[in-house]
Scaffold this motif. Sequence first.
Motif, PDB file in Angstrom:
ATOM      1  N   LEU A  99      27.031   4.954 -49.839  1.00 59.13           N
ATOM      2  CA  LEU A  99      26.671   5.574 -51.121  1.00 59.13           C
ATOM      3  C   LEU A  99      27.106   7.034 -51.073  1.00 59.13           C
ATOM      4  O   LEU A  99      27.596   7.508 -50.050  1.00 59.13           O
ATOM      5  CB  LEU A  99      25.166   5.448 -51.367  1.00 59.13           C
ATOM      6  CG  LEU A  99      24.638   4.017 -51.489  1.00 59.13           C
ATOM      7  CD1 LEU A  99      23.124   4.012 -51.668  1.00 59.13           C
ATOM      8  CD2 LEU A  99      25.306   3.283 -52.645  1.00 59.13           C
ATOM      9  N   ASP A 100      26.901   7.767 -52.155  1.00 60.44           N
ATOM     10  CA  ASP A 100      27.400   9.136 -52.211  1.00 60.44           C
ATOM     11  C   ASP A 100      26.805  10.049 -51.138  1.00 60.44           C
ATOM     12  O   ASP A 100      27.432  10.992 -50.702  1.00 60.44           O
ATOM     13  CB  ASP A 100      27.203   9.742 -53.601  1.00 60.44           C
ATOM     14  CG  ASP A 100      25.763   9.756 -54.059  1.00 60.44           C
ATOM     15  OD1 ASP A 100      24.933   9.032 -53.476  1.00 60.44           O
ATOM     16  OD2 ASP A 100      25.471  10.492 -55.013  1.00 60.44           O
ATOM     17  N   TYR A 118      19.447   5.556 -42.998  1.00 56.53           N
ATOM     18  CA  TYR A 118      20.716   6.119 -43.463  1.00 56.53           C
ATOM     19  C   TYR A 118      21.333   7.025 -42.416  1.00 56.53           C
ATOM     20  O   TYR A 118      20.674   7.545 -41.543  1.00 56.53           O
ATOM     21  CB  TYR A 118      20.512   6.915 -44.758  1.00 56.53           C
ATOM     22  CG  TYR A 118      20.005   8.312 -44.518  1.00 56.53           C
ATOM     23  CD1 TYR A 118      20.851   9.407 -44.651  1.00 56.53           C
ATOM     24  CD2 TYR A 118      18.686   8.552 -44.151  1.00 56.53           C
ATOM     25  CE1 TYR A 118      20.400  10.706 -44.419  1.00 56.53           C
ATOM     26  CE2 TYR A 118      18.226   9.828 -43.915  1.00 56.53           C
ATOM     27  CZ  TYR A 118      19.092  10.901 -44.047  1.00 56.53           C
ATOM     28  OH  TYR A 118      18.641  12.172 -43.808  1.00 56.53           O
TER      29      TYR A 118
END
Length: 123
Positions: A99-100, A118
Motif C-alpha cells: 500500500l502507499d 506492516y
Amino acid sequence: MIDSSLVILYVNNPEASARFYADLLGKQPVEASPTFAMFVLPSGMKLGLWSRHTVEPASTGTPGYGEIVFSAGSDEQVNSLYSLWQEKGLDIAQPPVALDFGYTFVARDPDGHRLRVYRLSQE
C-alpha cells in the motif's frame, strides 16, 4: 502534554483472549483475572483486555473500527508472520499487499479486533 502507553480492547472472554494473545505475542500477561488481562510489549506499550460485560461505563461499540499495529523490519518478516498467523488459524482480513505506506497484512482476533502488521516504505 499528556502521553499514552495503554490500549484497552473490550473482549467477550478476557481469559480466552489472554490465551490467544499469549500465544500470538509469545509472552504471558503481567496481570490476569476473570475480567481483565494486561500485556507489556517490548516497546513498553501495554495491551489491556477488559470484559465487555463488566467495563464501566458500558461500551456499546463493536470491534473492528480501529487497529493494533505491529511493525516489522522487512517484507520477509511480514510474510513470515502472515504464514505463522495463518497456521495459528487467525482470521485474515487482508493478505500481504503493498500500500502507499508500506507492505502489510491484516488479521482479526477472536473478538474481531483488527491486527495489522506492516513494514514502512523506504521511499
